[in-house]
Design a protein around this motif. Structure first.
Motif, PDB file in Angstrom:
ATOM      1  N   ARG A 170      18.202 -11.043  27.500  1.00 23.35           N
ATOM      2  CA  ARG A 170      17.499  -9.994  28.250  1.00 23.35           C
ATOM      3  C   ARG A 170      17.772  -8.628  27.631  1.00 23.35           C
ATOM      4  NH1 ARG A 170      19.465 -11.802  34.005  1.00 23.35           N
ATOM      5  NH2 ARG A 170      21.269 -11.773  32.690  1.00 23.35           N
ATOM      6  N   GLY A 171      18.996  -8.420  27.165  1.00 24.46           N
ATOM      7  CA  GLY A 171      19.330  -7.168  26.506  1.00 24.46           C
ATOM      8  C   GLY A 171      18.570  -7.000  25.202  1.00 24.46           C
ATOM      9  N   PHE A 172      18.438  -8.091  24.459  1.00 22.63           N
ATOM     10  CA  PHE A 172      17.685  -8.064  23.208  1.00 22.63           C
ATOM     11  C   PHE A 172      16.212  -7.753  23.487  1.00 22.63           C
ATOM     12  CE2 PHE A 172      15.237 -10.397  19.912  1.00 22.63           C
ATOM     13  CZ  PHE A 172      15.675  -9.723  18.787  1.00 22.63           C
ATOM     14  N   ASP A 173      15.646  -8.418  24.507  1.00 23.77           N
ATOM     15  CA  ASP A 173      14.246  -8.166  24.875  1.00 23.77           C
ATOM     16  C   ASP A 173      14.045  -6.727  25.343  1.00 23.77           C
ATOM     17  OD1 ASP A 173      13.546 -10.756  24.205  1.00 23.77           O
ATOM     18  OD2 ASP A 173      13.661 -11.501  26.261  1.00 23.77           O
ATOM     19  N   ALA A 174      14.999  -6.198  26.100  1.00 22.79           N
ATOM     20  CA  ALA A 174      14.906  -4.811  26.565  1.00 22.79           C
ATOM     21  C   ALA A 174      14.967  -3.847  25.381  1.00 22.79           C
ATOM     22  CB  ALA A 174      16.016  -4.517  27.573  1.00 22.79           C
ATOM     23  N   PHE A 175      15.784  -4.171  24.390  1.00 29.11           N
ATOM     24  CA  PHE A 175      15.843  -3.364  23.164  1.00 29.11           C
ATOM     25  C   PHE A 175      14.476  -3.361  22.486  1.00 29.11           C
ATOM     26  CE2 PHE A 175      16.574  -3.601  18.472  1.00 29.11           C
ATOM     27  CZ  PHE A 175      16.848  -2.255  18.273  1.00 29.11           C
ATOM     28  N   LEU A 176      13.853  -4.537  22.375  1.00 31.53           N
ATOM     29  CA  LEU A 176      12.529  -4.612  21.751  1.00 31.53           C
ATOM     30  C   LEU A 176      11.496  -3.837  22.568  1.00 31.53           C
ATOM     31  CD1 LEU A 176      12.346  -8.252  20.381  1.00 31.53           C
ATOM     32  CD2 LEU A 176      12.651  -6.126  19.118  1.00 31.53           C
ATOM     33  N   ASP A 177      11.633  -3.821  23.892  1.00 32.47           N
ATOM     34  CA  ASP A 177      10.740  -2.995  24.722  1.00 32.47           C
ATOM     35  C   ASP A 177      10.874  -1.525  24.345  1.00 32.47           C
ATOM     36  OD1 ASP A 177       9.769  -5.201  26.091  1.00 32.47           O
ATOM     37  OD2 ASP A 177      11.116  -4.927  27.808  1.00 32.47           O
ATOM     38  N   GLU A 178      12.116  -1.078  24.126  1.00 28.65           N
ATOM     39  CA  GLU A 178      12.350   0.311  23.704  1.00 28.65           C
ATOM     40  C   GLU A 178      11.657   0.576  22.363  1.00 28.65           C
ATOM     41  OE1 GLU A 178      13.879   2.843  25.159  1.00 28.65           O
ATOM     42  OE2 GLU A 178      14.994   1.887  26.765  1.00 28.65           O
ATOM     43  N   VAL A 179      11.762  -0.374  21.451  1.00 25.19           N
ATOM     44  CA  VAL A 179      11.137  -0.223  20.133  1.00 25.19           C
ATOM     45  C   VAL A 179       9.621  -0.136  20.272  1.00 25.19           C
ATOM     46  CG1 VAL A 179      10.718  -1.380  17.921  1.00 25.19           C
ATOM     47  CG2 VAL A 179      13.032  -1.350  18.908  1.00 25.19           C
ATOM     48  N   ARG A 180       9.048  -1.012  21.086  1.00 30.54           N
ATOM     49  CA  ARG A 180       7.591  -1.035  21.253  1.00 30.54           C
ATOM     50  C   ARG A 180       7.057   0.282  21.814  1.00 30.54           C
ATOM     51  NH1 ARG A 180       9.093  -5.739  23.838  1.00 30.54           N
ATOM     52  NH2 ARG A 180       8.971  -7.549  22.477  1.00 30.54           N
ATOM     53  N   ARG A 181       7.817   0.923  22.687  1.00 28.12           N
ATOM     54  CA  ARG A 181       7.385   2.180  23.312  1.00 28.12           C
ATOM     55  C   ARG A 181       7.545   3.392  22.396  1.00 28.12           C
ATOM     56  NH1 ARG A 181      10.190   0.235  27.983  1.00 28.12           N
ATOM     57  NH2 ARG A 181      11.911   1.649  27.569  1.00 28.12           N
ATOM     58  N   ALA A 182       8.347   3.259  21.365  1.00 23.66           N
ATOM     59  CA  ALA A 182       8.703   4.415  20.534  1.00 23.66           C
ATOM     60  C   ALA A 182       7.575   4.829  19.596  1.00 23.66           C
ATOM     61  CB  ALA A 182       9.956   4.099  19.719  1.00 23.66           C
ATOM     62  N   LYS A 183       7.429   6.153  19.432  1.00 24.49           N
ATOM     63  CA  LYS A 183       6.507   6.672  18.423  1.00 24.49           C
ATOM     64  C   LYS A 183       7.063   6.373  17.035  1.00 24.49           C
ATOM     65  CE  LYS A 183       6.433  10.909  19.600  1.00 24.49           C
ATOM     66  NZ  LYS A 183       6.197  12.355  19.746  1.00 24.49           N
ATOM     67  N   GLN A 184       8.364   6.573  16.895  1.00 33.92           N
ATOM     68  CA  GLN A 184       9.045   6.243  15.649  1.00 33.92           C
ATOM     69  C   GLN A 184      10.472   5.840  15.995  1.00 33.92           C
ATOM     70  OE1 GLN A 184       8.909   9.612  13.016  1.00 33.92           O
ATOM     71  NE2 GLN A 184      10.090  10.915  14.361  1.00 33.92           N
ATOM     72  N   VAL A 185      11.072   5.058  15.097  1.00 36.17           N
ATOM     73  CA  VAL A 185      12.435   4.574  15.305  1.00 36.17           C
ATOM     74  C   VAL A 185      13.314   5.179  14.210  1.00 36.17           C
ATOM     75  CG1 VAL A 185      13.921   2.564  15.532  1.00 36.17           C
ATOM     76  CG2 VAL A 185      11.543   2.428  16.279  1.00 36.17           C
ATOM     77  N   LEU A 186      14.349   5.867  14.651  1.00 33.64           N
ATOM     78  CA  LEU A 186      15.282   6.520  13.741  1.00 33.64           C
ATOM     79  C   LEU A 186      16.613   5.778  13.809  1.00 33.64           C
ATOM     80  CD1 LEU A 186      14.414  10.043  15.090  1.00 33.64           C
ATOM     81  CD2 LEU A 186      13.682   9.140  12.886  1.00 33.64           C
ATOM     82  N   PHE A 187      17.034   5.196  12.705  1.00 35.37           N
ATOM     83  CA  PHE A 187      18.265   4.416  12.660  1.00 35.37           C
ATOM     84  C   PHE A 187      19.411   5.246  12.109  1.00 35.37           C
ATOM     85  CE2 PHE A 187      15.329   0.875  12.767  1.00 35.37           C
ATOM     86  CZ  PHE A 187      16.024  -0.114  13.431  1.00 35.37           C
ATOM     87  N   TYR A 188      20.630   4.908  12.541  1.00 35.39           N
ATOM     88  CA  TYR A 188      21.810   5.502  11.950  1.00 35.39           C
ATOM     89  C   TYR A 188      22.967   4.509  12.030  1.00 35.39           C
ATOM     90  CZ  TYR A 188      25.643   8.354  10.536  1.00 35.39           C
ATOM     91  OH  TYR A 188      26.718   8.819   9.834  1.00 35.39           O
ATOM     92  N   GLY A 189      23.806   4.560  11.023  1.00 34.72           N
ATOM     93  CA  GLY A 189      25.064   3.826  10.991  1.00 34.72           C
ATOM     94  C   GLY A 189      25.879   4.401   9.853  1.00 34.72           C
ATOM     95  N   ALA A 190      27.177   4.314   9.950  1.00 34.54           N
ATOM     96  CA  ALA A 190      28.062   4.824   8.902  1.00 34.54           C
ATOM     97  C   ALA A 190      28.610   3.657   8.081  1.00 34.54           C
ATOM     98  CB  ALA A 190      29.211   5.610   9.528  1.00 34.54           C
ATOM     99  N   GLY A 191      28.972   3.932   6.846  1.00 37.15           N
ATOM    100  CA  GLY A 191      29.606   2.915   5.998  1.00 37.15           C
ATOM    101  C   GLY A 191      28.733   1.698   5.776  1.00 37.15           C
ATOM    102  N   ARG A 192      29.376   0.526   5.776  1.00 37.75           N
ATOM    103  CA  ARG A 192      28.638  -0.725   5.567  1.00 37.75           C
ATOM    104  C   ARG A 192      27.575  -0.927   6.641  1.00 37.75           C
ATOM    105  NH1 ARG A 192      31.511  -5.470   2.981  1.00 37.75           N
ATOM    106  NH2 ARG A 192      30.831  -6.590   4.825  1.00 37.75           N
ATOM    107  N   THR A 193      27.882  -0.540   7.862  1.00 35.73           N
ATOM    108  CA  THR A 193      26.915  -0.667   8.954  1.00 35.73           C
ATOM    109  C   THR A 193      25.681   0.178   8.670  1.00 35.73           C
ATOM    110  OG1 THR A 193      28.691  -1.150  10.508  1.00 35.73           O
ATOM    111  CG2 THR A 193      26.622  -0.385  11.447  1.00 35.73           C
ATOM    112  N   GLY A 194      25.874   1.334   8.043  1.00 36.84           N
ATOM    113  CA  GLY A 194      24.747   2.175   7.670  1.00 36.84           C
ATOM    114  C   GLY A 194      23.836   1.507   6.651  1.00 36.84           C
ATOM    115  N   PHE A 195      24.426   0.768   5.720  1.00 38.81           N
ATOM    116  CA  PHE A 195      23.599   0.039   4.756  1.00 38.81           C
ATOM    117  C   PHE A 195      22.717  -0.982   5.468  1.00 38.81           C
ATOM    118  CE2 PHE A 195      27.146   1.186   1.776  1.00 38.81           C
ATOM    119  CZ  PHE A 195      26.399   2.065   1.008  1.00 38.81           C
ATOM    120  N   LEU A 196      23.255  -1.625   6.491  1.00 39.97           N
ATOM    121  CA  LEU A 196      22.471  -2.609   7.243  1.00 39.97           C
ATOM    122  C   LEU A 196      21.365  -1.935   8.038  1.00 39.97           C
ATOM    123  CD1 LEU A 196      25.467  -4.837   8.294  1.00 39.97           C
ATOM    124  CD2 LEU A 196      23.782  -5.273   6.506  1.00 39.97           C
ATOM    125  N   ALA A 197      21.642  -0.756   8.594  1.00 35.63           N
ATOM    126  CA  ALA A 197      20.601  -0.008   9.298  1.00 35.63           C
ATOM    127  C   ALA A 197      19.484   0.361   8.317  1.00 35.63           C
ATOM    128  CB  ALA A 197      21.199   1.237   9.948  1.00 35.63           C
TER     129      ALA A 197
END
Length: 179
Positions: free
Chosen positions: A25-52
């Motif tokens: 349900r949390g994953f689906d709610a996240f996708l709902d947030e994505v669907r509503r967004a005009k644009q998606v801005l990602f951030y992460g530091a270090g190795r996590t940033g490479f994955l973002a």
């Protein structure tokens, strides 16, 4: 000494266990947030940033307006946007600062972190927790979280591709052809 194929299997199993234990349900709610967004801005530091950054590339192949915060061409955040901050520890100083700045710009904020590590003092609209649990001695530090994060973001891309009716051929047309 552990056999190389066994190491690969242990790391992969730990990542698959963690990613598949994410609350649906949390994953689906996240996708709902994505669907509503005009644009998606990602951030992460270090190795996590490479994955973002990997998520940004794949999501742009889908035709989505996706960007990585900190790149010179990234547009400003504004109301209607979604900022996705990825931080295994939930306490990386730059990740928290980016989250606050995105909220200040009026963007919605999703935070992806290891289970139990969501920041308490950051006003988020959505939190996705990856339950890393037992690392199976698979890998050091945040490796299991990072691999699980990649699986989670790729699973999101696969779901979005299906929902958007995006074929591999359509995605390939958005893939770089200058290398």
């Amino acid at each position: 000494m552990t056999d190389f194929p066994d190491l690969v299997r242990r790391i992969a199993a730990a990542a698959v266990d963690s990613a598949s234990a994410v609350d649906r349900r949390g994953f689906d709610a996240f996708l709902d947030e994505v669907r509503r967004a005009k644009q998606v801005l990602f951030y992460g530091a270090g190795r996590t940033g490479f994955l973002a950054r990997l998520a940004v590339v794949r999501w742009r192949h889908l035709g989505l307006r996706a960007w990585f915060i900190g790149e010179a061409a990234t547009p400003p955040a504004s109301p209607g946007d979604l900022c996705v901050v990825c931080s295994g520890s939930g306490e990386t100083a730059t990740s928290l600062a980016v989250g606050r700045a995105a909220r200040g710009a009026g963007a919605r904020l999703a935070f992806i972190t290891e289970a139990g590590r969501a920041p308490k003092d950051l006003r988020t609209d959505h939190v996705v927790e990856i339950p890393v649990g037992e690392r199976h001695g698979a890998a050091p530090l945040g490796t299991v979280f990072e691999h699980a994060l990649l699986l989670l973001l790729d699973a999101a891309a696969v779901r979005l591709a299906a929902e958007l009716g995006q074929t591999e051929r359509q995605m390939r047309r958005r893939h770089t052809n200058i290398t």
